[in-house]
Structures are given as structure tokens and as C-alpha cells.
Design a protein around this motif. Structure first.
Motif, mmCIF file in Angstrom:
data_model
loop_
_atom_site.group_PDB
_atom_site.id
_atom_site.type_symbol
_atom_site.label_atom_id
_atom_site.label_comp_id
_atom_site.label_asym_id
_atom_site.label_seq_id
_atom_site.Cartn_x
_atom_site.Cartn_y
_atom_site.Cartn_z
ATOM 1 N N VAL A 1 75.693 -51.989 -36.008
ATOM 2 C CA VAL A 1 76.583 -52.148 -37.161
ATOM 3 C C VAL A 1 76.583 -50.912 -38.052
ATOM 4 C CG1 VAL A 1 76.914 -53.427 -39.321
ATOM 5 C CG2 VAL A 1 76.498 -54.672 -37.209
ATOM 6 N N SER A 2 75.400 -50.386 -38.383
ATOM 7 C CA SER A 2 75.330 -49.229 -39.291
ATOM 8 C C SER A 2 76.015 -48.007 -38.681
ATOM 9 C CB SER A 2 73.877 -48.901 -39.649
ATOM 10 O OG SER A 2 73.125 -48.594 -38.483
ATOM 11 N N THR A 3 75.885 -47.850 -37.361
ATOM 12 C CA THR A 3 76.581 -46.746 -36.681
ATOM 13 C C THR A 3 78.091 -46.930 -36.780
ATOM 14 O OG1 THR A 3 74.757 -46.465 -35.122
ATOM 15 C CG2 THR A 3 76.875 -45.543 -34.468
ATOM 16 N N ALA A 4 78.555 -48.159 -36.589
ATOM 17 C CA ALA A 4 79.988 -48.455 -36.677
ATOM 18 C C ALA A 4 80.534 -48.119 -38.062
ATOM 19 C CB ALA A 4 80.251 -49.915 -36.337
ATOM 20 N N ILE A 5 79.813 -48.507 -39.112
ATOM 21 C CA ILE A 5 80.246 -48.226 -40.489
ATOM 22 C C ILE A 5 80.331 -46.725 -40.722
ATOM 23 C CG2 ILE A 5 79.531 -48.377 -42.917
ATOM 24 C CD1 ILE A 5 78.382 -51.181 -42.208
ATOM 25 N N SER A 6 79.301 -46.003 -40.289
ATOM 26 C CA SER A 6 79.288 -44.540 -40.442
ATOM 27 C C SER A 6 80.463 -43.893 -39.709
ATOM 28 C CB SER A 6 77.956 -43.990 -39.914
ATOM 29 O OG SER A 6 77.960 -42.585 -39.918
ATOM 30 N N GLN A 7 80.759 -44.376 -38.515
ATOM 31 C CA GLN A 7 81.858 -43.805 -37.727
ATOM 32 C C GLN A 7 83.224 -44.099 -38.356
ATOM 33 O OE1 GLN A 7 81.027 -45.400 -33.822
ATOM 34 N NE2 GLN A 7 79.719 -43.665 -33.267
ATOM 35 N N LEU A 8 83.384 -45.289 -38.907
ATOM 36 C CA LEU A 8 84.642 -45.610 -39.593
ATOM 37 C C LEU A 8 84.864 -44.683 -40.785
ATOM 38 C CD1 LEU A 8 84.488 -49.505 -39.458
ATOM 39 C CD2 LEU A 8 86.219 -48.081 -38.352
ATOM 40 N N LYS A 9 83.805 -44.430 -41.548
ATOM 41 C CA LYS A 9 83.917 -43.521 -42.692
ATOM 42 C C LYS A 9 84.207 -42.091 -42.232
ATOM 43 C CE LYS A 9 81.047 -46.214 -45.869
ATOM 44 N NZ LYS A 9 79.753 -46.314 -46.578
ATOM 45 N N ASN A 10 83.619 -41.721 -41.099
ATOM 46 C CA ASN A 10 83.875 -40.402 -40.520
ATOM 47 C C ASN A 10 85.352 -40.248 -40.171
ATOM 48 O OD1 ASN A 10 84.158 -38.221 -38.665
ATOM 49 N ND2 ASN A 10 82.020 -38.374 -38.057
ATOM 50 N N LEU A 11 85.916 -41.264 -39.539
ATOM 51 C CA LEU A 11 87.341 -41.223 -39.173
ATOM 52 C C LEU A 11 88.217 -41.157 -40.421
ATOM 53 C CD1 LEU A 11 87.316 -43.847 -36.271
ATOM 54 C CD2 LEU A 11 87.779 -41.389 -36.040
ATOM 55 N N GLU A 12 87.822 -41.882 -41.465
ATOM 56 C CA GLU A 12 88.579 -41.808 -42.723
ATOM 57 C C GLU A 12 88.554 -40.391 -43.284
ATOM 58 O OE1 GLU A 12 88.766 -43.977 -47.126
ATOM 59 O OE2 GLU A 12 86.888 -43.958 -45.986
ATOM 60 N N SER A 13 87.380 -39.748 -43.235
ATOM 61 C CA SER A 13 87.250 -38.388 -43.776
ATOM 62 C C SER A 13 88.057 -37.374 -42.967
ATOM 63 C CB SER A 13 85.773 -37.964 -43.809
ATOM 64 O OG SER A 13 85.279 -37.736 -42.500
ATOM 65 N N GLN A 14 88.308 -37.694 -41.696
ATOM 66 C CA GLN A 14 89.158 -36.821 -40.869
ATOM 67 C C GLN A 14 90.645 -36.999 -41.192
ATOM 68 O OE1 GLN A 14 88.445 -36.600 -36.602
ATOM 69 N NE2 GLN A 14 86.381 -37.434 -36.868
ATOM 70 N N GLN A 15 90.953 -37.953 -42.073
ATOM 71 C CA GLN A 15 92.327 -38.248 -42.498
ATOM 72 C C GLN A 15 93.226 -38.565 -41.302
ATOM 73 O OE1 GLN A 15 93.208 -34.758 -44.968
ATOM 74 N NE2 GLN A 15 92.686 -35.963 -46.776
ATOM 75 N N VAL A 16 92.705 -39.426 -40.417
ATOM 76 C CA VAL A 16 93.524 -39.886 -39.291
ATOM 77 C C VAL A 16 94.672 -40.726 -39.836
ATOM 78 C CG1 VAL A 16 91.626 -39.831 -37.632
ATOM 79 C CG2 VAL A 16 92.056 -41.919 -38.948
#
Length: 323
Positions: A86-101
Motif C-alpha cells: 500500500v505505501s509503495t502504491a501511494i508513493s507511486q501515485l504521488k510520483n505520477l501526479e508530480s510528473q503532471q500526467v
């Protein structure tokens, strides 16, 4: 004097017409620019995909279908493997947001734990779509998947029929809290409630894993021995793990059922090692979610849910699926 006044009036009219035309052109250009910003070309669209884990065949098939269709449409797809955490999933979602997909697709490991993160991303203006496993967030842009309650009911009924309505069963479940686990369990319980002579004597999560299921099954064989009459597995990977443990003990008489319709399960159905599998169309789910993510990225309206039916596979029709 009248000539001069007439000329001046004509000049004023011409200037006024020129000003109005210029304003109109600017408004038109401004409007055109707004449309082009809202409706992007496919080759400028970047979509993120956060998948709960890629150890199983179904998740791999789904991801490959998404990659292939994204390439066909000319859009960029960034895949992040959450490794069942779960914690990895949350971190990855925030990463994708920061990439401005332009849109995010999530295949969640838990139906509730990712909700706050997903809600924040949607509030920030990025559409988020779920695929295969449901999120309970009311803000979720859209969900593309198959009705898991139906899958649970279908596989449980196959075991009831195989046992003639009487016997002891064991249950291998997916990760606790993921909709594949919760909704398939609901369907299984619906059928067991109607068949009181079918007794559930053991249950445990094997986290969609063939290896974990094999270890658990080996322990159950030691504990319950000949009491075990049948196995319900909430996915095919766990069903195959159970079959491997049973076969090692010479138990080929135990009916086993699973969900997904992966290749090894189809082969097991053909050989008679599995009573049935419930086919889940990874290709159709993958293509549909990419189509909807592209539309969402362009600002187009999409439905809140797209349902792709499960299909029962038995020895009678398995050849069609193997093709």
C-alpha cells in the motif's frame, strides 16, 4: 463643407469596422487556442498506470494489453509496479501526479487505503480511473472491470455441483481488502448460504500467489487429510498452487476451481485437473481503460463504470479459449 463632413463620417465608419474586425479575430483566435488546449492530440498525452503487482499472469496480461493499445493510439504510458504494498502504491501515485500526467489509471491493492491520495489527485485536476480492482472513492472518475460477486457465485456453484451439494471445502483468498477478495467472497458466501451441507473447514489468504497457495495447501493436507473434498481459489494462480500440492500427495480426486482463465488454468481444465475457471478478459479491460483515460485526458465526458462480463470455462468449451 458637406463633402468634407461626408468624408470624415466615412473615415470614422471605416475605422470602427476595422476595430470590430480586429476584436472579432482576436476572440476567434482566443477561442481556437482554448479548444486546442482542452482537446489534446494523442501524441501529447501521457498516462500513468499504478498496478498493485506484476508477479501474476493476469496482471501481466492486463498491463501488456494496455501497453499495446496505448502504442496503437500513439499515447505514452508510464507503468509503476506497486509490488503488493500500500505505501509503495501511494508513493507511486504521488510520483505520477508530480510528473503532471494527463490521467492516471490505478489497479489498487486495497479498495479503501488509496482513497485519500486518489481524491487529492482528482481535486488537483488529474482524472483517475480504476481498472480490474475497484476503489470505493466517490470521486473516482471511472471504473473498468468485471463483476466479482458474479465470479465468486459462479466458481462456488461449480464446486457445489461437482460435490453433489454435500462435502467439505477449503478456500484460498486474495489479498484481504482488495475487491477481488471481498466481492468474490461475497459471491461464494451467497452460494454457500443456499447449500448448508457444503462445509467450509479452512480459509486463508495466499495473496494471489501460486507459491503461497502451494505451501498453505501442503499444510492443510497435513492437518485435514482426507476431509478435504474440494478447493475454491479466488484466482487461478492459487488454484494451480493447490493442484501442485495435491498432486504431490497423489490426490487427483479433489475438484478445484479458480478465476481469470490464465493459460495454465485453461490447460488444467483441459486435462481435468480443474473443474472450471471463470475467464476474466484482460485484453478487453486493458483496451477499454486506455480508451477512457485518453477521453478523460482530453476533457471528454465518460461513464462512471464500464462492466466486462466474466465467462465460465469448462472442459466442454476450453478449446475455444486456448485458441
Amino acid at each position: 463643407m458637406k463633402k468634407i463632413k461626408g468624408s470624415l463620417l466615412m473615415l470614422v465608419l471605416l475605422i470602427a469596422i476595422a476595430i470590430v474586425s480586429a476584436c472579432s479575430s482576436n476572440l476567434e483566435a482566443s477561442s481556437d487556442n482554448g479548444d486546442s488546449e482542452q482537446k489534446k492530440d494523442n501524441d501529447s498525452i501521457k498516462i500513468g498506470f499504478q498496478v498493485y503487482g506484476l508477479r501474476g499472469e493476469f496482471a501481466t496480461n492486463l498491463t501488456e494489453a494496455m501497453k499495446a493499445h496505448a502504442e496503437e493510439l500513439g499515447v505514452e504510458l508510464v507503468v509503476m509496479d506497486g509490488n503488493y504494498d500500500v505505501s509503495t502504491a501511494i508513493s507511486q501515485l504521488k510520483n505520477l501526479e508530480s510528473q503532471q500526467v494527463d490521467a492516471i489509471i490505478v489497479n489498487p491493492i486495497d479498495e479503501e487505503a488509496l482513497n485519500p491520495t486518489v481524491d487529492e489527485i482528482i481535486d488537483a485536476g488529474i482524472p483517475v480511473l480504476g481498472v480490474n480492482a475497484f476503489l470505493t472513492s466517490e470521486k473516482l472518475t471511472s471504473y473498468i472491470g468485471s463483476p466479482d460477486v458474479v465470479a465468486g457465485e459462479t466458481e462456488a456453484q461449480q464446486i457445489v455441483d461437482a460435490l453433489g451439494g454435500k462435502g467439505n471445502i477449503i478456500l484460498l483468498e486474495g489479498p484481504i481488502g482488495q475487491t477481488g477478495q471481498t466481492k468474490r467472497r461475497e459471491g461464494i458466501d451467497n452460494i454457500l448460504e443456499k447449500n448448508k451441507e457444503i462445509k467450509l473447514i479452512a480459509e486463508q489468504t495466499a495473496n494471489w500467489s501460486r507459491a503461497e497457495a502451494m505451501t498453505i495447501m501442503e499444510n492443510w493436507i497435513q492437518t485435514h487429510g482426507d476431509e478435504i473434498d474440494a478447493v475454491i481459489a479466488q484466482n487461478d494462480e492459487m488454484a494451480i498452487g493447490a493442484i501442485n500440492a495435491l498432486r504431490a500427495q497423489g490426490r487427483t480426486d479433489v475438484p478445484v476451481v479458480g478465476v481469470d482463465g490464465v493459460n495454465d488454468a485453461l490447460q488444467a481444465v483441459k486435462k481435468g485437473e480443474m473443474v472450471a475457471t471463470v475467464y476474466q478478459n484482460a485484453i478487453e479491460q486493458g483496451k477499454t481503460v486506455i480508451d477512457m483515460a485518453v477521453k478523460a485526458a482530453k476533457g471528454e465526458t465518460i461513464e462512471k463504470q464500464y462492466e466486462i462480463p466474466f465467462e465460465l470455462v469448462t472442459k466442454e468449451n476450453v478449446d475455444g479459449y486456448l485458441k
